[in-house]
Scaffold this motif. Structure first.
Motif, short mmCIF file in Angstrom:
data_model
loop_
_atom_site.label_atom_id
_atom_site.label_comp_id
_atom_site.label_asym_id
_atom_site.label_seq_id
_atom_site.Cartn_x
_atom_site.Cartn_y
_atom_site.Cartn_z
N VAL A 152 0.84 -1.20 0.00
CA VAL A 152 0.00 0.00 0.00
C VAL A 152 0.87 1.25 0.00
CG1 VAL A 152 -1.63 1.36 1.39
CG2 VAL A 152 -1.99 -1.08 1.09
N ILE A 153 1.88 1.27 0.86
CA ILE A 153 2.78 2.43 0.90
C ILE A 153 3.45 2.62 -0.45
CG2 ILE A 153 4.95 3.29 1.85
CD1 ILE A 153 4.18 2.46 4.50
N GLY A 154 3.90 1.50 -1.04
CA GLY A 154 4.57 1.56 -2.34
C GLY A 154 3.68 2.20 -3.39
N VAL A 155 2.43 1.71 -3.46
CA VAL A 155 1.50 2.26 -4.46
C VAL A 155 1.27 3.74 -4.21
CG1 VAL A 155 -0.88 2.18 -5.30
CG2 VAL A 155 0.34 0.05 -4.85
N MET A 156 1.05 4.08 -2.94
CA MET A 156 0.75 5.49 -2.64
C MET A 156 1.92 6.40 -2.99
SD MET A 156 -1.30 5.02 0.96
CE MET A 156 -1.57 6.73 1.27
N LEU A 157 3.12 5.98 -2.64
CA LEU A 157 4.28 6.83 -2.89
C LEU A 157 4.58 6.93 -4.38
CD1 LEU A 157 6.80 6.02 -0.03
CD2 LEU A 157 5.35 8.04 -0.33
N SER A 158 4.49 5.80 -5.11
CA SER A 158 4.82 5.86 -6.53
C SER A 158 3.78 6.69 -7.28
CB SER A 158 4.95 4.46 -7.11
OG SER A 158 3.72 3.79 -7.00
N ARG A 159 2.52 6.58 -6.85
CA ARG A 159 1.50 7.39 -7.51
C ARG A 159 1.68 8.87 -7.18
NH1 ARG A 159 -2.59 5.24 -10.19
NH2 ARG A 159 -3.76 7.16 -9.87
N TYR A 160 2.14 9.12 -5.94
CA TYR A 160 2.38 10.53 -5.58
C TYR A 160 3.54 11.09 -6.39
CZ TYR A 160 3.07 14.76 -2.92
OH TYR A 160 3.17 16.08 -2.57
N ALA A 161 4.58 10.27 -6.60
CA ALA A 161 5.73 10.71 -7.39
C ALA A 161 5.31 11.00 -8.82
CB ALA A 161 6.82 9.64 -7.35
N LYS A 162 4.38 10.20 -9.33
CA LYS A 162 3.99 10.30 -10.72
C LYS A 162 2.97 11.42 -10.96
CE LYS A 162 3.30 6.60 -14.11
NZ LYS A 162 2.75 5.22 -14.15
N PHE A 163 1.92 11.43 -10.09
CA PHE A 163 0.81 12.35 -10.36
C PHE A 163 0.74 13.54 -9.41
CE2 PHE A 163 -0.58 8.09 -11.67
CZ PHE A 163 -0.74 8.30 -13.03
N GLY A 164 1.63 13.57 -8.42
CA GLY A 164 1.63 14.70 -7.49
C GLY A 164 0.36 14.78 -6.67
N ASN A 165 -0.09 15.99 -6.38
CA ASN A 165 -1.24 16.19 -5.51
C ASN A 165 -2.52 15.56 -6.04
OD1 ASN A 165 0.27 17.47 -3.66
ND2 ASN A 165 -0.36 19.57 -4.21
N GLU A 166 -2.54 15.35 -7.32
CA GLU A 166 -3.74 14.73 -7.91
C GLU A 166 -3.98 13.34 -7.31
OE1 GLU A 166 -4.85 13.38 -12.27
OE2 GLU A 166 -3.70 15.26 -12.24
N SER A 167 -2.88 12.66 -6.95
CA SER A 167 -3.02 11.30 -6.44
C SER A 167 -3.65 11.28 -5.04
CB SER A 167 -1.67 10.60 -6.39
OG SER A 167 -0.92 11.06 -5.28
N LEU A 168 -3.66 12.42 -4.36
CA LEU A 168 -4.25 12.46 -3.02
C LEU A 168 -5.74 12.17 -3.06
CD1 LEU A 168 -2.56 15.56 -1.33
CD2 LEU A 168 -1.75 13.23 -1.48
N SER A 169 -6.39 12.56 -4.13
CA SER A 169 -7.85 12.46 -4.15
C SER A 169 -8.36 11.12 -4.67
CB SER A 169 -8.44 13.60 -4.97
OG SER A 169 -7.93 13.53 -6.28
N ASN A 170 -7.50 10.33 -5.34
CA ASN A 170 -8.04 9.04 -5.78
C ASN A 170 -7.35 7.85 -5.11
OD1 ASN A 170 -5.65 9.07 -7.18
ND2 ASN A 170 -6.63 9.59 -9.14
N VAL A 171 -6.83 8.10 -3.89
CA VAL A 171 -6.16 7.02 -3.17
C VAL A 171 -7.12 5.89 -2.83
CG1 VAL A 171 -6.45 8.16 -0.93
CG2 VAL A 171 -4.66 6.48 -1.22
N TYR A 172 -8.38 6.23 -2.51
CA TYR A 172 -9.32 5.18 -2.12
C TYR A 172 -9.63 4.26 -3.30
CZ TYR A 172 -12.73 2.76 0.65
OH TYR A 172 -13.38 1.78 1.35
#
Lengths: 238, 300
Positions: free
Chosen positions: A38-58
């Motif tokens: 879960v941490i891996g997915v969240m961090l890699s998506r944050y690296a890729k999409f920035g703040n946008e990834s905060l809203s579709n984490v669920y």
């Protein structure tokens, strides 16, 4: 030889025989990998999409979190079966509390799912667990890895309060939604005479969260003092 | 002989006490209270051979423990104590009064109401208050307590459990929108409840007669002439079996899910106690009957 073995068995107070130890290792390893993923997915998506990834984490890790959370219920069963030491009540309260946040607050309310607070909550929960489970594995095998132990007794200081704050924000944010939508609320009359008012439940939940949070941090503080203080350690050895 | 007393937390020396050769742990506690520390009344103390050792029993003699002149004993402060009897009275009085108060449909709980509860709710109120009145009377006249006291904070925990659960169950059953179940549910539930209450009382009386007044004697309980007590052939703690039965039938009688939650919570706690007592019986009596379970016949 026999005597020391018996003594050890008595001391540990539980029957951690071979199979149980293997099972517990597998369980803890699985949970560790799950939260690590879960941490891996969240961090890699944050690296890729920035703040946008905060809203579709669920959308991305919600179902994994739900699975891991459901499996955690086994941690209530383990002490009852004698697999682990201690009381079943404290893990029950903790895990039940998280279940309520995840299943009754986040999962049913799409309006909260896109809020960044869910991102932070999942991040904090996963970080806590990626330290906790390896620590349990070292304990099962009676090994001591200083780094894991140190993290276990220090990382809670920033993580627990942030986790409780996120949980509080989510519950409090949802109360007006629940007042309006009447979701999860069951009203009388019904044939089993059972009433459930979700907003009231949430208010009680916040109260319990504050009490349990303070209790848990006090408990961790005492543990930290006992386990990491070299003075106490040396005294014990004497 | 002279014994040195240290505090179990931190191993601080508290002082020395003089004892006779045939002294027991009880005498040690009395001496600590009278000569060393006035705040530590005997019930508040746990005396140990080592700082983190096992608590010694009051009636053990120092000779049998191999404690000789010049030896050290550790004393632990158990915190403020309250007698079991007072805890029982407080935790059972609450359900009686809280339930009967909610039965009046107070404005504080339901807002302004003009209607009054129906037959089922009224019978339920009699059952509930009858149960707790019975428990209060048992505490006063039947139970013999083998332990004197428990920590004061248990009072708040126990009262919180009973009082709040009573409020929760009473709220649903006395609600103006309460739906009574069919007659079958009602009569099956009522009959079962009354039988279980009688069974529970029978067991409490049997347990009282098992222990002669003023002693701490323990014996294996066996059925006496009373048919209710034959449950002892199947379980070690039939009083808990009957108690759980009471709440199960109360749930059926009222068809109220919150009462079922109360039954389930009570069952969990009583099962934990019953398993502990069952284990103690087996450990204490080598000839303990093999077929007995802890709380549920043939199952648990």
């Amino acid at each position: 030889m026999m005597k020391t073995e018996q003594l050890q068995k008595k001391e540990s107070g539980s029957r951690k025989d071979g199979y149980v130890r293997i099972y517990l290792t597998c369980y803890n390893l699985f949970q560790f990998l799950g939260y690590f993923y879960v941490i891996g997915v969240m961090l890699s998506r944050y690296a890729k999409f920035g703040n946008e990834s905060l809203s579709n984490v669920y959308e991305n890790v919600g179902s994994t979190m739900k699975l891991l959370q459901l499996l955690q219920f086994l941690e209530v069963v383990h002490p009852i079966l004698g697999f682990t030491r201690g009381d079943a009540l404290i893990p029950f309260v903790q895990i039940f509390g998280r279940m309520v946040v995840l299943f009754m607050n986040i999962d049913v309310e799409p309006r909260i799912q896109t809020q960044p607070v869910v991102f932070f909550l999942f991040f904090v929960w996963s970080l806590i667990e990626t330290v906790r489970y390896p620590f349990y594995i070292t304990q099962i095998h009676k090994k001591e890895v200083f780094l894991i132990k140190w993290l276990r007794y220090n990382l809670w200081i920033p993580l627990y309060p942030s986790g409780f704050l996120c949980e509080y924000l989510i519950i409090a944010h949802n109360i007006p939604h629940f007042e309006h939508s009447k979701r999860l609320t069951v009203s009388l009359p019904n044939s089993w005479n059972f009433a459930f008012h979700m907003p009231t439940f949430s208010r009680v939940h916040i109260f319990v969260l504050v009490c349990a949070g303070l209790f848990l941090m006090k408990h961790m503080y005492a543990l930290r003092k006992a386990k990491l203080n070299p003075k106490v350690e040396s005294k014990k050895l004497k | 002989m002279e014994i040195e007393i240290l505090s179990a937390s931190g191993s601080k020396p508290l002082g020395k006490i003089q004892l006779k050769e045939d002294a027991t742990v009880q005498d040690v506690k009395d001496k600590i209270y009278r000569n060393l520390k006035k705040s530590l009344y005997p019930d508040r103390q746990a005396v140990k051979l080592e700082a983190k050792g096992k608590t010694l029993k009051d009636e053990e003699s120092l000779k049998s423990l191999n404690v000789q002149n010049g030896a050290k004993l550790y004393v632990k402060d158990l915190g403020p104590q309250i007698s079991w009897k007072n805890v029982f009275l407080a935790e059972y009085a609450g359900p009686l009064f809280v339930y009967l108060w909610v039965y009046q449909r107070p404005w504080l709980v339901y807002g302004s109401q003009s209607s009054s509860p129906g037959t089922v709710a009224s019978v339920a109120a009699i059952c509930w208050s009858g149960h707790y009145a019975k428990r209060l009377l048992e505490t006063l006249f039947v139970h013999r307590f083998s332990h004197g006291t428990m920590p004061l904070r248990n009072l708040f925990r126990n009262c919180g459990y009973y009082w709040l659960f009573t409020l929760y169950v009473a709220y649903h059953i006395n609600h103006p929108l309460y739906t009574p179940p069919s007659d079958t549910w009602f009569y099956v539930g009522l009959t079962g409840f009354v039988l279980c209450e009688l069974g529970n009382l029978s067991i409490h009386i049997l347990l009282k007669n098992l222990r002669p007044p003023g002693t701490k004697v323990r014996r294996i309980p066996v059925p006496d002439g009373n048919p209710f007590s034959s449950l002892f052939n199947f379980v070690s703690c039939p009083n808990y079996t009957y108690e759980f039965g009471s709440w199960l039938f109360f749930t059926i009688m009222t068809k109220c899910a919150p009462a079922g939650l109360f039954a389930a919570a009570g069952f969990y706690q009583m099962a934990v106690w019953a398993i502990g007592k069952h284990r103690n019986y087996k450990k204490e009596f080598p000839d303990y009957p093999k077929g007995r379970k802890a709380i549920l016949p043939f199952i648990l």
